[in-house]
Design a protein around this motif. Sequence first.
Motif, PDB file in Angstrom:
ATOM      1  N   LYS A 200       0.829  -1.209   0.000  1.00 28.53           N
ATOM      2  CA  LYS A 200       0.000   0.000   0.000  1.00 28.53           C
ATOM      3  C   LYS A 200       0.861   1.255   0.000  1.00 28.53           C
ATOM      4  N   ASP A 201       1.930   1.251   0.820  1.00 26.91           N
ATOM      5  CA  ASP A 201       2.824   2.408   0.870  1.00 26.91           C
ATOM      6  C   ASP A 201       3.531   2.610  -0.464  1.00 26.91           C
ATOM      7  N   GLU A 202       3.951   1.506  -1.094  1.00 26.83           N
ATOM      8  CA  GLU A 202       4.620   1.592  -2.387  1.00 26.83           C
ATOM      9  C   GLU A 202       3.657   2.107  -3.455  1.00 26.83           C
ATOM     10  N   TYR A 203       2.410   1.666  -3.388  1.00 27.63           N
ATOM     11  CA  TYR A 203       1.413   2.127  -4.362  1.00 27.63           C
ATOM     12  C   TYR A 203       1.159   3.628  -4.212  1.00 27.63           C
ATOM     13  N   GLN A 204       1.059   4.096  -2.959  1.00 27.35           N
ATOM     14  CA  GLN A 204       0.841   5.520  -2.723  1.00 27.35           C
ATOM     15  C   GLN A 204       2.030   6.343  -3.225  1.00 27.35           C
ATOM     16  N   LYS A 205       3.226   5.798  -3.040  1.00 31.41           N
ATOM     17  CA  LYS A 205       4.429   6.487  -3.506  1.00 31.41           C
ATOM     18  C   LYS A 205       4.456   6.557  -5.034  1.00 31.41           C
TER      19      LYS A 205
ATOM     20  N   GLU B  38       1.788   6.382  -7.021  1.00 30.35           N
ATOM     21  CA  GLU B  38       0.708   7.264  -7.449  1.00 30.35           C
ATOM     22  C   GLU B  38       1.098   8.728  -7.279  1.00 30.35           C
ATOM     23  N   SER B  39       1.775   9.033  -6.169  1.00 33.68           N
ATOM     24  CA  SER B  39       2.228  10.404  -5.935  1.00 33.68           C
ATOM     25  C   SER B  39       3.243  10.827  -6.998  1.00 33.68           C
ATOM     26  N   LEU B  40       4.137   9.913  -7.369  1.00 33.53           N
ATOM     27  CA  LEU B  40       5.134  10.207  -8.401  1.00 33.53           C
ATOM     28  C   LEU B  40       4.457  10.373  -9.762  1.00 33.53           C
ATOM     29  N   ARG B  41       3.439   9.565 -10.032  1.00 35.72           N
ATOM     30  CA  ARG B  41       2.709   9.671 -11.301  1.00 35.72           C
ATOM     31  C   ARG B  41       2.065  11.046 -11.447  1.00 35.72           C
ATOM     32  N   GLN B  42       1.438  11.523 -10.377  1.00 37.90           N
ATOM     33  CA  GLN B  42       0.796  12.832 -10.417  1.00 37.90           C
ATOM     34  C   GLN B  42       1.830  13.947 -10.541  1.00 37.90           C
ATOM     35  N   LYS B  43       2.953  13.773  -9.862  1.00 37.87           N
ATOM     36  CA  LYS B  43       4.009  14.783  -9.919  1.00 37.87           C
ATOM     37  C   LYS B  43       4.595  14.887 -11.324  1.00 37.87           C
ATOM     38  N   LEU B  44       4.758  13.729 -11.993  1.00 38.63           N
ATOM     39  CA  LEU B  44       5.315  13.705 -13.334  1.00 38.63           C
ATOM     40  C   LEU B  44       4.261  13.952 -14.409  1.00 38.63           C
ATOM     41  N   ASN B  45       2.989  14.081 -13.978  1.00 37.47           N
ATOM     42  CA  ASN B  45       1.883  14.363 -14.893  1.00 37.47           C
ATOM     43  C   ASN B  45       1.733  13.274 -15.962  1.00 37.47           C
ATOM     44  N   LEU B  46       1.815  12.013 -15.523  1.00 38.32           N
ATOM     45  CA  LEU B  46       1.605  10.882 -16.426  1.00 38.32           C
ATOM     46  C   LEU B  46       0.159  10.421 -16.299  1.00 38.32           C
ATOM     47  N   SER B  47      -0.410   9.966 -17.391  1.00 37.82           N
ATOM     48  CA  SER B  47      -1.796   9.502 -17.368  1.00 37.82           C
ATOM     49  C   SER B  47      -1.885   8.141 -16.678  1.00 37.82           C
ATOM     50  N   GLU B  48      -3.076   7.826 -16.179  1.00 36.18           N
ATOM     51  CA  GLU B  48      -3.284   6.534 -15.531  1.00 36.18           C
ATOM     52  C   GLU B  48      -3.103   5.381 -16.521  1.00 36.18           C
ATOM     53  N   GLU B  49      -3.496   5.602 -17.775  1.00 41.49           N
ATOM     54  CA  GLU B  49      -3.344   4.566 -18.803  1.00 41.49           C
ATOM     55  C   GLU B  49      -1.872   4.251 -19.036  1.00 41.49           C
ATOM     56  N   ASP B  50      -1.038   5.294 -19.131  1.00 38.79           N
ATOM     57  CA  ASP B  50       0.401   5.075 -19.322  1.00 38.79           C
ATOM     58  C   ASP B  50       1.001   4.348 -18.120  1.00 38.79           C
ATOM     59  N   ALA B  51       0.575   4.759 -16.923  1.00 40.45           N
ATOM     60  CA  ALA B  51       1.095   4.142 -15.707  1.00 40.45           C
ATOM     61  C   ALA B  51       0.736   2.659 -15.649  1.00 40.45           C
ATOM     62  N   ARG B  52      -0.533   2.329 -15.958  1.00 41.81           N
ATOM     63  CA  ARG B  52      -0.969   0.924 -15.934  1.00 41.81           C
ATOM     64  C   ARG B  52      -0.216   0.101 -16.975  1.00 41.81           C
ATOM     65  N   ALA B  53      -0.018   0.672 -18.155  1.00 44.16           N
ATOM     66  CA  ALA B  53       0.696  -0.035 -19.223  1.00 44.16           C
ATOM     67  C   ALA B  53       2.138  -0.331 -18.811  1.00 44.16           C
ATOM     68  N   MET B  54       2.785   0.638 -18.165  1.00 40.44           N
ATOM     69  CA  MET B  54       4.169   0.447 -17.732  1.00 40.44           C
ATOM     70  C   MET B  54       4.258  -0.599 -16.627  1.00 40.44           C
ATOM     71  N   ILE B  55       3.291  -0.595 -15.716  1.00 40.69           N
ATOM     72  CA  ILE B  55       3.270  -1.595 -14.638  1.00 40.69           C
ATOM     73  C   ILE B  55       3.074  -2.991 -15.219  1.00 40.69           C
ATOM     74  N   GLU B  56       2.168  -3.122 -16.190  1.00 48.53           N
ATOM     75  CA  GLU B  56       1.915  -4.434 -16.815  1.00 48.53           C
ATOM     76  C   GLU B  56       3.154  -4.934 -17.540  1.00 48.53           C
ATOM     77  N   VAL B  57       3.845  -4.066 -18.250  1.00 50.33           N
ATOM     78  CA  VAL B  57       5.048  -4.457 -18.975  1.00 50.33           C
ATOM     79  C   VAL B  57       6.124  -4.941 -18.020  1.00 50.33           C
ATOM     80  N   ILE B  58       6.310  -4.206 -16.919  1.00 51.49           N
ATOM     81  CA  ILE B  58       7.333  -4.573 -15.943  1.00 51.49           C
ATOM     82  C   ILE B  58       6.985  -5.876 -15.240  1.00 51.49           C
ATOM     83  N   TYR B  59       5.692  -6.072 -14.944  1.00 47.70           N
ATOM     84  CA  TYR B  59       5.236  -7.316 -14.306  1.00 47.70           C
ATOM     85  C   TYR B  59       5.509  -8.521 -15.219  1.00 47.70           C
ATOM     86  N   LYS B  60       5.277  -8.345 -16.514  1.00 42.40           N
ATOM     87  CA  LYS B  60       5.482  -9.448 -17.453  1.00 42.40           C
ATOM     88  C   LYS B  60       6.955  -9.851 -17.549  1.00 42.40           C
TER      89      LYS B  60
END
Length: 261
Positions: free
Chosen positions: A231-236, A238-260
Motif C-alpha cells: 500500500k505504501d509503495e502504491y501511494q508512492k 501514485e504520488s510520483l505519477r501525479q508529480k510527473l503528470n503521467l496519465s493513468e493509462e500510461d502508468a498501468r501499461a508500464m506496470i503491466e510491462v514490468i510485471y510481465k
Amino acid sequence: AVSLESIEYLGVKYRQEFLYFEYLSIIVFGIEFLLRIWASSERQSRRFKSGMGRRLEYIISFNGFIDLLAIVPSIISLFVGNVDLRWVRVIRLLRIFKISNYSSALEDLISAVYEDRRSFLAALYLFFISLFFSSALMYATEHKAQPIAFSSIPESMWWSLITLTTVGYGDVAPITPFGKIIGAITAFMGVCTVALLTGIIASAFANQQSRKKQIFSEEIKQAVDDGVITKDEYQKIESLRQKLNLSEEDARAMIEVIYKK
C-alpha cells in the motif's frame, strides 16, 4: 466574458450581466486564492519549515502571482475611477494561466527549453544574426527605391522578421532586382532557422517526457522487486505519477510491462 464585453454592442447591451459575472468571478477566485494560501502550509518545501513560510512561498510563486492577478485588476476597475478598461481587460485575460494549476504543460515546456538551453540559444543566436544581416542588406538595396518602408535598419527589421518567420504579411516587399534576391535568401534562411528552433523545442520536450517515464519505470521496478506492491509503495508510485503528470493509462501499461518481465 472578458473577450465578449470588448465587443461594443454586447458590452452595452449586457453590461449588467457582465458586471454580475465579474462580481461572481472575484468572489470565487478570491475564496480560492485564500484557500490555496491556507492549504499551502501542508506542502513540502525545502526552503521553509514553518507554515507561514510555506504560505509566503506560494504567494510569491508563479501560480500565486497568477491567482492574485485574477482578482486585483477587477477590484481596481470596480472601485477606482479613471482606469483604462482596455488594459484592465488584457490583464484580466491572464486568468487563463490559472489552468497551469491543473496542468503542467506550460511548466513542462519551460523546463524542456531550459534543459536544452544551450542548443536553443545557439539557434536563437543564428536567427538574430540572420535578422540583423538581412535588415542591413535590405536597407542598403531598397532605401532609395522605398525611402519610407526601408527608412532605416531598425525599420527594415520588421520586413526581415516577418520574412524569416515565414509569415509574410505582404505590407512591405522588395521591388528592386537585388532586393528580391536578398528576399529569397532571407526566406530560405528563415525556413532553416525557424525549423531548427522548432526541432530543438520538440526534441527537448520529447526527451523530457522520456525521462519522466524512465524515472517512473525505475520506481515501479523497485516496488515489484519482491513480487508485491504494498500500500505504501502504491501511494508512492501514485504520488510520483501525479508529480510527473503521467496519465493513468500510461502508468498501468508500464506496470503491466514490468510485471510481465
